[in-house]
Design an enzyme around this catalytic site. Structure first.
Site, PDB file in Angstrom:
ATOM      1  N   SER A   1       0.735  -1.202  -0.042  1.00 30.53           N
ATOM      2  CA  SER A   1       0.019   0.140   0.085  1.00 30.53           C
ATOM      3  C   SER A   1       0.935   1.291   0.022  1.00 30.53           C
ATOM      4  CB  SER A   1      -1.061  -0.086   1.139  1.00 30.53           C
ATOM      5  OG  SER A   1      -1.510   1.387   1.559  1.00 30.53           O
TER       6      SER A   1
ATOM      7  N   TYR B   1      -1.158  -1.147  10.184  1.00 31.18           N
ATOM      8  CA  TYR B   1      -1.247  -1.401   8.645  1.00 31.18           C
ATOM      9  C   TYR B   1      -0.312  -0.641   7.880  1.00 31.18           C
ATOM     10  CZ  TYR B   1      -3.710  -1.363   4.341  1.00 31.18           C
ATOM     11  OH  TYR B   1      -4.223  -1.310   2.903  1.00 31.18           O
TER      12      TYR B   1
HETATM   13  P1  NAD Z   1     -11.649  -5.702   0.347  1.00 32.66           P
HETATM   14  O1  NAD Z   1     -12.128  -5.356   1.565  1.00 32.66           O
HETATM   15  O2  NAD Z   1     -12.674  -5.046  -0.642  1.00 32.66           O
HETATM   16  O3  NAD Z   1     -11.613  -6.915  -0.275  1.00 32.66           O
HETATM   17  C1  NAD Z   1     -10.612  -7.653   0.736  1.00 32.66           C
HETATM   18  C2  NAD Z   1     -10.680  -9.197   0.315  1.00 32.66           C
HETATM   19  O4  NAD Z   1      -9.771  -9.947   1.268  1.00 32.66           O
HETATM   20  C3  NAD Z   1     -12.043  -9.852   0.330  1.00 32.66           C
HETATM   21  O5  NAD Z   1     -12.151 -11.019  -0.653  1.00 32.66           O
HETATM   22  C4  NAD Z   1     -12.124 -10.660   1.850  1.00 32.66           C
HETATM   23  O6  NAD Z   1     -12.824 -11.567   1.643  1.00 32.66           O
HETATM   24  C5  NAD Z   1     -10.707 -10.915   1.734  1.00 32.66           C
HETATM   25  N1  NAD Z   1      -9.859 -11.350   3.227  1.00 32.66           N
HETATM   26  C6  NAD Z   1      -9.779 -10.448   4.191  1.00 32.66           C
HETATM   27  N2  NAD Z   1      -9.176 -11.052   5.292  1.00 32.66           N
HETATM   28  C7  NAD Z   1      -8.940 -12.309   4.583  1.00 32.66           C
HETATM   29  C8  NAD Z   1      -8.477 -13.320   5.414  1.00 32.66           C
HETATM   30  N3  NAD Z   1      -8.037 -13.247   6.839  1.00 32.66           N
HETATM   31  N4  NAD Z   1      -8.202 -14.382   4.576  1.00 32.66           N
HETATM   32  C9  NAD Z   1      -8.591 -14.447   3.467  1.00 32.66           C
HETATM   33  N5  NAD Z   1      -9.291 -13.511   2.758  1.00 32.66           N
HETATM   34  C10 NAD Z   1      -9.434 -12.285   3.432  1.00 32.66           C
HETATM   35  O7  NAD Z   1     -10.343  -4.641   0.112  1.00 32.66           O
HETATM   36  P2  NAD Z   1      -9.530  -4.218  -0.975  1.00 32.66           P
HETATM   37  O8  NAD Z   1      -9.530  -2.919  -0.885  1.00 32.66           O
HETATM   38  O9  NAD Z   1     -10.006  -4.917  -2.392  1.00 32.66           O
HETATM   39  O10 NAD Z   1      -7.974  -4.775  -0.528  1.00 32.66           O
HETATM   40  C11 NAD Z   1      -7.301  -5.621  -1.204  1.00 32.66           C
HETATM   41  C12 NAD Z   1      -5.726  -5.576  -0.931  1.00 32.66           C
HETATM   42  O11 NAD Z   1      -5.205  -4.283  -1.469  1.00 32.66           O
HETATM   43  C13 NAD Z   1      -5.431  -5.595   0.505  1.00 32.66           C
HETATM   44  O12 NAD Z   1      -4.327  -6.195   0.818  1.00 32.66           O
HETATM   45  C14 NAD Z   1      -5.392  -3.960   0.901  1.00 32.66           C
HETATM   46  O13 NAD Z   1      -4.539  -3.751   2.110  1.00 32.66           O
HETATM   47  C15 NAD Z   1      -4.722  -3.525  -0.290  1.00 32.66           C
HETATM   48  N6  NAD Z   1      -5.006  -1.952  -0.529  1.00 32.66           N
HETATM   49  C16 NAD Z   1      -6.117  -1.397  -0.680  1.00 32.66           C
HETATM   50  C17 NAD Z   1      -6.152   0.005  -0.751  1.00 32.66           C
HETATM   51  C18 NAD Z   1      -7.684   0.563  -0.982  1.00 32.66           C
HETATM   52  O14 NAD Z   1      -7.597   1.954  -0.940  1.00 32.66           O
HETATM   53  N7  NAD Z   1      -8.672   0.113  -0.989  1.00 32.66           N
HETATM   54  C19 NAD Z   1      -5.216   0.737  -1.066  1.00 32.66           C
HETATM   55  C20 NAD Z   1      -3.964   0.061  -0.871  1.00 32.66           C
HETATM   56  C21 NAD Z   1      -3.906  -1.246  -0.607  1.00 32.66           C
END
Ligand code: NAD
Length: 248
Positions: free
Chosen positions: A142, A155
């Site tokens: 991230s 985080y």
């Molecule tokens: P989201 O909440 O939309 O999706 C998260 C996914 O991870 C879901 O499918 C959920 O079921 C799964 N998940 C959560 N905990 C889990 C576990 N313990 N075991 C297995 N599956 C699990 O989130 P997102 O925004 O799509 O995030 C995806 C990745 O991107 C994450 O690693 C997040 O930290 C990273 N990220 C997101 C953003 C943002 O702004 N959305 C920015 C930077 C990084």
């Protein structure tokens, strides 16, 4: 198609960035195994969309922090779909609060899902990649791991650790034919950011040169670049599609 005949395993593939990436990979010819955590309805929808693209898919609720369960899922995916060519190590959570309020349990959970989960999911799949002399691992970090952020100390720390892990593994894996990289997205419209307060969200947008959050598909495009035939010279890199939040 850029990923014709490839098998990809996506953690956290039911929604958000994982779902968009699973669909982008499937549209380019890959079969997809994905896990999620207690998100069956959305997982079924995603699986339906993958099948509509003509690809094979399987999915299961698996907590990636449970190392044995993650390993079991990786084995099932390889057994049912074939050897994994691409690991998109993406599952993630956040718990937002000021630094002084975090409990040990909350700290441990964030590190268990992100750092431990990613590390051991990669370890579950890596030996078969090495045996075949090919593979691609993409770890989702991230922009918060690059620049930090208020109300996200564990985080941000975990995401910085993921970038360190990515570089360390890249040194070992590259000579064996396995490419390892990371993606550090800026803020993206997903369920993860839906819990931000309106004030926090607006402050974020005001500080972004691009003036908006990203779309999951914009992160999936970076994943496709790293996973596909045009990504061959990226090694241990962290690509950061972030709307100008971090420029380096
Ligand atoms: P989201 O909440 O939309 O999706 C998260 C996914 O991870 C879901 O499918 C959920 O079921 C799964 N998940 C959560 N905990 C889990 C576990 N313990 N075991 C297995 N599956 C699990 O989130 P997102 O925004 O799509 O995030 C995806 C990745 O991107 C994450 O690693 C997040 O930290 C990273 N990220 C997101 C953003 C943002 O702004 N959305 C920015 C930077 C990084």
């Amino acid at each position: 198609m850029k990923l014709a005949g490839k098998i990809a395993l996506v953690t956290g593939g039911s929604r958000g960035i994982g779902r968009a990436t699973a669909l982008a990979f499937a549209a380019e010819g890959a079969d997809i195994a994905f896990c999620h955590l207690n998100d069956d309805a959305k997982a079924d929808e995603t699986a339906g969309e993958i099948r509509a693209l003509g690809r094979r898919t399987l999915h299961r609720s698996v907590d990636v922090a449970d190392i044995a369960a993650g390993r079991g899922f990786a084995e099932q995916a390889a057994r049912e779909l074939g050897p994994i060519d691409i690991l998109f190590n993406n599952a993630g959570i956040n718990i937002r609060k000021p630094f002084e309020g975090y409990t040990e349990e909350e700290f441990d959970r964030i590190f268990a899902v992100h750092v431990k989960g990613m590390f051991f999911m990669a370890q579950a799949i890596y030996p078969a990649m090495v045996a075949r002399g090919q593979g691609c691992i993409i770890n989702v970090a991230s922009q918060r791991g690059l620049k930090g952020a208020v109300n996200s100390a564990p985080y941000s720390s975990a995401k910085a650790a993921i970038m360190g892990f990515t570089r360390a593994l890249a040194w070992e894996a590259t000579p064996k034919g396995v490419r390892v990289n990371a993606i550090a997205p800026g803020p993206v419209v997903t369920d993860l950011t839906a819990t931000m307060t309106p004030a926090d969200r607006q402050a974020f947008i005001d500080a972004l040169p691009v003036g908006r959050f990203g779309r999951p598909e914009e992160i999936a495009a970076t994943a496709l670049l790293l996973a596909g035939p045009d990504g061959g010279f990226y090694v241990g890199a962290t690509l950061s599609p972030n709307g100008g939040d971090v420029m380096y």
